[in-house]
Design a protein around this motif. Structure first.
Motif, PDB file in Angstrom:
ATOM      1  N   LYS A 157      37.936  53.598  79.943  1.00 40.19           N
ATOM      2  CA  LYS A 157      39.127  52.760  79.503  1.00 40.19           C
ATOM      3  C   LYS A 157      39.490  53.051  77.944  1.00 40.19           C
ATOM      4  O   LYS A 157      38.670  53.244  77.214  1.00 40.19           O
ATOM      5  CB  LYS A 157      38.802  51.468  79.493  1.00 40.19           C
ATOM      6  CG  LYS A 157      40.215  50.476  79.516  1.00 40.19           C
ATOM      7  CD  LYS A 157      39.818  48.979  80.007  1.00 40.19           C
ATOM      8  CE  LYS A 157      40.900  48.172  80.350  1.00 40.19           C
ATOM      9  NZ  LYS A 157      41.987  47.909  79.230  1.00 40.19           N
ATOM     10  N   CYS A 158      40.608  53.336  78.068  1.00 41.75           N
ATOM     11  CA  CYS A 158      41.122  53.932  76.321  1.00 41.75           C
ATOM     12  C   CYS A 158      41.836  52.632  75.461  1.00 41.75           C
ATOM     13  O   CYS A 158      42.469  51.528  76.220  1.00 41.75           O
ATOM     14  CB  CYS A 158      42.137  54.902  76.514  1.00 41.75           C
ATOM     15  SG  CYS A 158      42.565  55.783  74.841  1.00 41.75           S
ATOM     16  N   SER A 159      41.837  52.460  74.279  1.00 44.73           N
ATOM     17  CA  SER A 159      42.284  51.531  73.464  1.00 44.73           C
ATOM     18  C   SER A 159      43.754  51.296  73.696  1.00 44.73           C
ATOM     19  O   SER A 159      44.485  50.256  73.323  1.00 44.73           O
ATOM     20  CB  SER A 159      42.083  51.966  71.952  1.00 44.73           C
ATOM     21  OG  SER A 159      42.704  52.974  71.554  1.00 44.73           O
ATOM     22  N   GLY A 181      45.201  63.161  71.674  1.00 41.25           N
ATOM     23  CA  GLY A 181      44.087  62.404  71.948  1.00 41.25           C
ATOM     24  C   GLY A 181      44.212  61.367  73.157  1.00 41.25           C
ATOM     25  O   GLY A 181      43.442  60.894  73.653  1.00 41.25           O
ATOM     26  N   HIS A 182      45.652  61.229  73.467  1.00 43.48           N
ATOM     27  CA  HIS A 182      46.019  60.565  74.368  1.00 43.48           C
ATOM     28  C   HIS A 182      46.522  60.852  75.781  1.00 43.48           C
ATOM     29  O   HIS A 182      47.056  60.535  76.845  1.00 43.48           O
ATOM     30  CB  HIS A 182      46.929  59.366  74.171  1.00 43.48           C
ATOM     31  CG  HIS A 182      46.168  58.423  73.131  1.00 43.48           C
ATOM     32  ND1 HIS A 182      45.456  57.398  73.603  1.00 43.48           N
ATOM     33  CD2 HIS A 182      46.342  58.292  71.754  1.00 43.48           C
ATOM     34  CE1 HIS A 182      44.864  56.740  72.242  1.00 43.48           C
ATOM     35  NE2 HIS A 182      45.537  57.184  71.729  1.00 43.48           N
ATOM     36  N   ASP A 183      46.300  62.471  75.750  1.00 45.30           N
ATOM     37  CA  ASP A 183      46.302  63.410  76.896  1.00 45.30           C
ATOM     38  C   ASP A 183      45.478  62.499  77.932  1.00 45.30           C
ATOM     39  O   ASP A 183      44.134  62.556  77.601  1.00 45.30           O
ATOM     40  CB  ASP A 183      45.854  64.933  76.696  1.00 45.30           C
ATOM     41  CG  ASP A 183      47.267  65.430  75.902  1.00 45.30           C
ATOM     42  OD1 ASP A 183      48.273  64.704  75.690  1.00 45.30           O
ATOM     43  OD2 ASP A 183      46.962  66.749  75.657  1.00 45.30           O
ATOM     44  N   GLY A 204      40.965  57.362  80.951  1.00 42.08           N
ATOM     45  CA  GLY A 204      40.915  58.863  80.997  1.00 42.08           C
ATOM     46  C   GLY A 204      41.263  59.660  79.920  1.00 42.08           C
ATOM     47  O   GLY A 204      41.225  61.058  79.951  1.00 42.08           O
ATOM     48  N   CYS A 205      41.900  59.105  78.943  1.00 43.46           N
ATOM     49  CA  CYS A 205      42.412  59.945  77.753  1.00 43.46           C
ATOM     50  C   CYS A 205      41.392  60.597  76.999  1.00 43.46           C
ATOM     51  O   CYS A 205      40.314  60.280  77.106  1.00 43.46           O
ATOM     52  CB  CYS A 205      42.804  58.770  76.718  1.00 43.46           C
ATOM     53  SG  CYS A 205      44.315  57.856  77.182  1.00 43.46           S
ATOM     54  N   TRP A 206      41.703  61.904  76.401  1.00 46.26           N
ATOM     55  CA  TRP A 206      40.772  62.650  75.999  1.00 46.26           C
ATOM     56  C   TRP A 206      39.819  61.843  74.953  1.00 46.26           C
ATOM     57  O   TRP A 206      38.542  62.041  74.814  1.00 46.26           O
ATOM     58  CB  TRP A 206      41.550  63.725  75.133  1.00 46.26           C
ATOM     59  CG  TRP A 206      40.661  64.847  74.276  1.00 46.26           C
ATOM     60  CD1 TRP A 206      39.208  64.859  74.069  1.00 46.26           C
ATOM     61  CD2 TRP A 206      41.211  65.694  73.403  1.00 46.26           C
ATOM     62  NE1 TRP A 206      38.911  65.869  73.495  1.00 46.26           N
ATOM     63  CE2 TRP A 206      39.911  66.363  72.914  1.00 46.26           C
ATOM     64  CE3 TRP A 206      42.223  66.085  72.986  1.00 46.26           C
ATOM     65  CZ2 TRP A 206      40.243  67.744  71.908  1.00 46.26           C
ATOM     66  CZ3 TRP A 206      42.660  67.190  72.097  1.00 46.26           C
ATOM     67  CH2 TRP A 206      41.581  67.685  71.514  1.00 46.26           C
ATOM     68  N   VAL A 207      40.345  60.857  74.041  1.00 43.20           N
ATOM     69  CA  VAL A 207      39.760  59.972  73.279  1.00 43.20           C
ATOM     70  C   VAL A 207      38.561  59.089  73.853  1.00 43.20           C
ATOM     71  O   VAL A 207      37.744  58.703  73.277  1.00 43.20           O
ATOM     72  CB  VAL A 207      40.712  59.587  72.213  1.00 43.20           C
ATOM     73  CG1 VAL A 207      41.566  58.405  72.950  1.00 43.20           C
ATOM     74  CG2 VAL A 207      39.853  58.704  70.866  1.00 43.20           C
ATOM     75  N   ALA A 208      39.118  58.576  75.096  1.00 46.01           N
ATOM     76  CA  ALA A 208      38.183  57.777  75.556  1.00 46.01           C
ATOM     77  C   ALA A 208      37.079  58.644  76.418  1.00 46.01           C
ATOM     78  O   ALA A 208      36.175  57.668  76.836  1.00 46.01           O
ATOM     79  CB  ALA A 208      39.186  57.161  77.026  1.00 46.01           C
TER      80      ALA A 208
HETATM   81 ZN   LIG Z   1      44.689  56.477  75.263  1.00 49.42          ZN
END
Ligand SMILES: [Zn+2]
Length: 294
Positions: free
Chosen positions: A167-169, A154-156, A174-178
């Motif tokens: 923005k990701c946690s 998820g953080h790729d 730009g992470c997959w999860v974001a």
């Molecule tokens: Zn991330």
């Protein structure tokens, strides 16, 4: 054997008594909203649920308690949990000192993997991909789950254009999860001037709204890229999908094999939703306890 099982999430806590059956039977089930950011209140919630579940049992006894948690667990201690707003290690077991039965504690994805291994009839190599508020994967190779810090697909970083990257946690962008989790879809919707929930985006896309269709297609495209990366890391026979977003929006969010193939050197395997639905967490907690008590 009766196991008192908990699946503690950032939104809801599920509690259940599960016993042997064909192949298992859920005797009782409860659900409440999680107390976030306060370990003492969370413990009180578990104690109250335990009392209620055990009250239904009459003379039968509990063999173990098994708790699935949304965060990394080391030596039985939750290290931190962004979904529960907990940023320091938390020893749940020590807080449940009144419980005399064995208590099993592990990460929710590790426990969910046990549901698929034990009761899912899965072949030797598979991924269990969760698409929800978070994105990550359990990895099973030759019938054995990989342990430790792995499966953080998820953080790729899949979006490098700063105008499109959310923005990701984790602090990156730009992470997959974001880009493609429920949160990510809502963030992308804001960029289209739509301050609406993820569910609304899917509903509007279903009605043909052009912006909403674009947002869903973008999320699906990131997911094709993300799954392609996963298949390049390990070739598996099956990819099982869990998590609220993955299960509810399976048809809208899971890309066709051709789309995934653009990102993978390996063959795209069968992709299927978990047959346990939203109960995979508690069933996984049960399977986890059974595997350790036998
Ligand atoms: Zn991330």
């Amino acid at each position: 054997m009766i196991v008192e099982c908990y699946d503690i999430g950032g939104t809801k806590i599920k509690g259940a008594l599960i016993t042997d059956g064909n192949p298992y039977e859920i005797l009782q089930q409860l659900q409440i909203n999680s107390e976030r950011g306060n370990p003492a209140k969370l413990l009180n919630q578990i104690r109250a649920m335990s009392k209620q579940l055990r009250g239904e049992l009459k003379r039968q006894k509990i063999d173990a308690v098994s708790i699935a948690l949304p965060g990394p667990v080391k030596d039985g201690i939750l290290q931190a949990s962004p979904p529960l707003h907990l940023h320091a290690p938390f020893d749940i077991k020590a807080g449940l000192e009144g419980i005399t039965e064995p208590v099993f504690i592990d990460n929710d994805l590790n426990m969910a993997v046990m549901a698929e291994l034990y009761f899912g009839n899965r072949p030797g190599n598979f991924y269990l991909l969760t698409l929800s508020t978070g994105i990550g994967a359990g990895i099973v190779i030759n019938g054995k789950p990989l342990q430790g810090s792995c499966g953080e697909f998820g953080h790729d970083v899949l979006e490098r254009n700063p105008n499109l990257a959310n923005k990701c946690s984790c602090g990156k962008k730009g992470c997959w999860v974001a880009q493609a989790s429920g949160y990510g879809i809502e963030e992308t919707a804001k960029k289209h001037g739509l301050n609406i929930s993820c569910q609304d985006v899917f509903d509007m896309a279903g009605e043909g709204n052009k912006d909403a269709v674009k947002i869903v297609e973008a999320a699906k495209s990131y997911t094709a890229h993300g799954i392609g990366n996963m298949l390049n890391a390990f070739f598996v026979d099956t990819l099982v999908v869990m998590g609220t977003l993955g299960i509810k929006q399976f048809k809208s969010i899971i890309p066709a094999k051709d789309e995934i193939k653009q990102y993978s050197i390996n063959r795209v395997p069968e992709i299927t939703a978990t047959k346990f639905g939203e109960d995979i967490g508690i069933i996984g907690a049960y399977a986890y306890a059974v595997s350790r008590l036998k």
